[in-house]
Scaffold this motif. Structure first.
Motif, PDB file in Angstrom:
ATOM      1  N   UNK A 200       0.823  -1.199   0.000  1.00 20.85           N
ATOM      2  CA  UNK A 200       0.000   0.000   0.000  1.00 20.85           C
ATOM      3  C   UNK A 200       0.865   1.260   0.000  1.00 20.85           C
ATOM      4  N   UNK A 201       0.375   2.307  -0.633  1.00 24.95           N
ATOM      5  CA  UNK A 201       1.019   3.616  -0.567  1.00 24.95           C
ATOM      6  C   UNK A 201       0.249   4.487   0.416  1.00 24.95           C
ATOM      7  N   UNK A 202       0.959   5.356   1.115  1.00 25.79           N
ATOM      8  CA  UNK A 202       0.302   6.292   2.017  1.00 25.79           C
ATOM      9  C   UNK A 202      -0.459   7.320   1.193  1.00 25.79           C
ATOM     10  N   UNK A 203      -1.478   7.921   1.813  1.00 26.60           N
ATOM     11  CA  UNK A 203      -2.214   9.000   1.158  1.00 26.60           C
ATOM     12  C   UNK A 203      -1.267  10.187   0.943  1.00 26.60           C
ATOM     13  N   UNK A 204      -1.680  11.094   0.087  1.00 25.07           N
ATOM     14  CA  UNK A 204      -0.902  12.301  -0.173  1.00 25.07           C
ATOM     15  C   UNK A 204      -0.623  13.027   1.137  1.00 25.07           C
ATOM     16  N   UNK A 205       0.571  13.538   1.288  1.00 23.92           N
ATOM     17  CA  UNK A 205       0.928  14.300   2.482  1.00 23.92           C
ATOM     18  C   UNK A 205       1.831  13.548   3.442  1.00 23.92           C
ATOM     19  N   UNK A 206       2.414  12.426   3.015  1.00 23.38           N
ATOM     20  CA  UNK A 206       3.344  11.685   3.872  1.00 23.38           C
ATOM     21  C   UNK A 206       4.541  12.571   4.215  1.00 23.38           C
TER      22      UNK A 206
ATOM     23  N   UNK B 135       2.667   8.872   7.835  1.00 19.73           N
ATOM     24  CA  UNK B 135       1.546   9.230   6.977  1.00 19.73           C
ATOM     25  C   UNK B 135       0.347   8.381   7.319  1.00 19.73           C
ATOM     26  N   UNK B 136      -0.647   8.439   6.475  1.00 20.06           N
ATOM     27  CA  UNK B 136      -1.863   7.696   6.758  1.00 20.06           C
ATOM     28  C   UNK B 136      -2.431   7.093   5.482  1.00 20.06           C
ATOM     29  N   UNK B 137      -3.343   6.168   5.670  1.00 19.41           N
ATOM     30  CA  UNK B 137      -4.074   5.541   4.574  1.00 19.41           C
ATOM     31  C   UNK B 137      -5.524   5.509   5.015  1.00 19.41           C
TER      32      UNK B 137
ATOM     33  N   UNK C 134       9.143  -1.556   1.570  1.00 19.50           N
ATOM     34  CA  UNK C 134       8.126  -0.564   1.208  1.00 19.50           C
ATOM     35  C   UNK C 134       8.768   0.438   0.260  1.00 19.50           C
ATOM     36  N   UNK C 135       8.014   0.852  -0.744  1.00 17.81           N
ATOM     37  CA  UNK C 135       8.487   1.839  -1.707  1.00 17.81           C
ATOM     38  C   UNK C 135       7.925   3.198  -1.327  1.00 17.81           C
ATOM     39  N   UNK C 136       8.821   4.136  -1.025  1.00 17.83           N
ATOM     40  CA  UNK C 136       8.393   5.474  -0.586  1.00 17.83           C
ATOM     41  C   UNK C 136       7.851   6.295  -1.769  1.00 17.83           C
ATOM     42  N   UNK C 137       7.293   7.473  -1.494  1.00 19.81           N
ATOM     43  CA  UNK C 137       6.726   8.308  -2.564  1.00 19.81           C
ATOM     44  C   UNK C 137       7.726   8.721  -3.640  1.00 19.81           C
ATOM     45  N   UNK C 138       9.035   8.594  -3.369  1.00 21.16           N
ATOM     46  CA  UNK C 138      10.057   8.927  -4.361  1.00 21.16           C
ATOM     47  C   UNK C 138      10.462   7.721  -5.196  1.00 21.16           C
ATOM     48  N   UNK C 139       9.856   6.555  -4.920  1.00 19.22           N
ATOM     49  CA  UNK C 139      10.156   5.352  -5.680  1.00 19.22           C
ATOM     50  C   UNK C 139      11.322   4.542  -5.148  1.00 19.22           C
ATOM     51  N   UNK C 140      11.808   4.855  -3.940  1.00 17.76           N
ATOM     52  CA  UNK C 140      12.917   4.120  -3.333  1.00 17.76           C
ATOM     53  C   UNK C 140      12.385   2.990  -2.461  1.00 17.76           C
TER      54      UNK C 140
ATOM     55  N   UNK D 121      -9.187   5.718   9.073  1.00 18.28           N
ATOM     56  CA  UNK D 121      -7.871   6.218   8.661  1.00 18.28           C
ATOM     57  C   UNK D 121      -6.819   5.598   9.574  1.00 18.28           C
ATOM     58  N   UNK D 122      -5.836   4.938   8.981  1.00 14.19           N
ATOM     59  CA  UNK D 122      -4.760   4.335   9.762  1.00 14.19           C
ATOM     60  C   UNK D 122      -3.514   5.207   9.624  1.00 14.19           C
ATOM     61  N   UNK D 123      -2.937   5.596  10.761  1.00 12.44           N
ATOM     62  CA  UNK D 123      -1.724   6.412  10.769  1.00 12.44           C
ATOM     63  C   UNK D 123      -0.528   5.493  10.997  1.00 12.44           C
ATOM     64  N   UNK D 124       0.468   5.621  10.113  1.00 13.71           N
ATOM     65  CA  UNK D 124       1.615   4.721  10.089  1.00 13.71           C
ATOM     66  C   UNK D 124       2.911   5.487  10.308  1.00 13.71           C
ATOM     67  N   UNK D 125       3.842   4.877  11.017  1.00 13.33           N
ATOM     68  CA  UNK D 125       5.196   5.415  11.169  1.00 13.33           C
ATOM     69  C   UNK D 125       6.168   4.307  10.807  1.00 13.33           C
ATOM     70  N   UNK D 126       6.862   4.468   9.680  1.00 10.62           N
ATOM     71  CA  UNK D 126       7.807   3.474   9.200  1.00 10.62           C
ATOM     72  C   UNK D 126       9.228   3.925   9.518  1.00 10.62           C
TER      73      UNK D 126
END
Length: 121
Positions: A16-22, A56-58, A84-90, A110-115
């Motif tokens: 899963x990807x986090x919602x916008x604003x991670x 961020x959250x999902x 996990x692949x971050x918003x920058x594709x890493x 809404x689930x809030x995640x801290x990786x």
């Protein structure tokens, strides 16, 4: 019971990807020695002194989005790393030691995640 990368378990991928604003938080582990004459000496602590945490959250339906994420994280129990692949594709290895899940409306949560980036020894 600890988890070592050498254990005979395949590392799973968090799909899963986090919602916008991670948010990316980077901290450097630094040893600082202050001298009496006003000077200070700074040195790196360890080989990998850079620690990255993504937060961020999902948001989504409990049964189709939130529960599968929670099951995935329960399976890893905060100690087993996952990719996990971050918003920058890493793509890197992370752990997630806790979540918060407020209800938004009806069955919409809404689930809030801290990786925290995982560094093996």
């Amino acid at each position: 019971m600890g988890f070592l990368v050498g254990d005979h378990m395949a590392i799973k991928t968090f799909p899963w990807q986090m919602d916008m604003g991670a948010t990316l938080d980077t901290q450097y582990r630094v040893n600082r020695t202050q001298f009496g004459d006003g000077y200070a000496q700074h040195s790196s602590i360890g080989i990998n002194n850079k620690r990255r945490v993504w937060s961020g959250s999902k948001t989504g339906d409990w049964d189709t989005v939130i529960a599968p994420i929670l099951d995935f994280l329960d399976d890893h129990a905060g100690v087993k790393p996952f990719e996990w692949t971050d918003p920058h594709g890493n793509t890197k290895q992370y752990t997630c030691a806790g979540v918060s899940i407020p209800q938004r409306k009806g069955n919409f949560w809404q689930i809030t995640l801290n990786f925290e980036q995982f560094m093996s020894v």
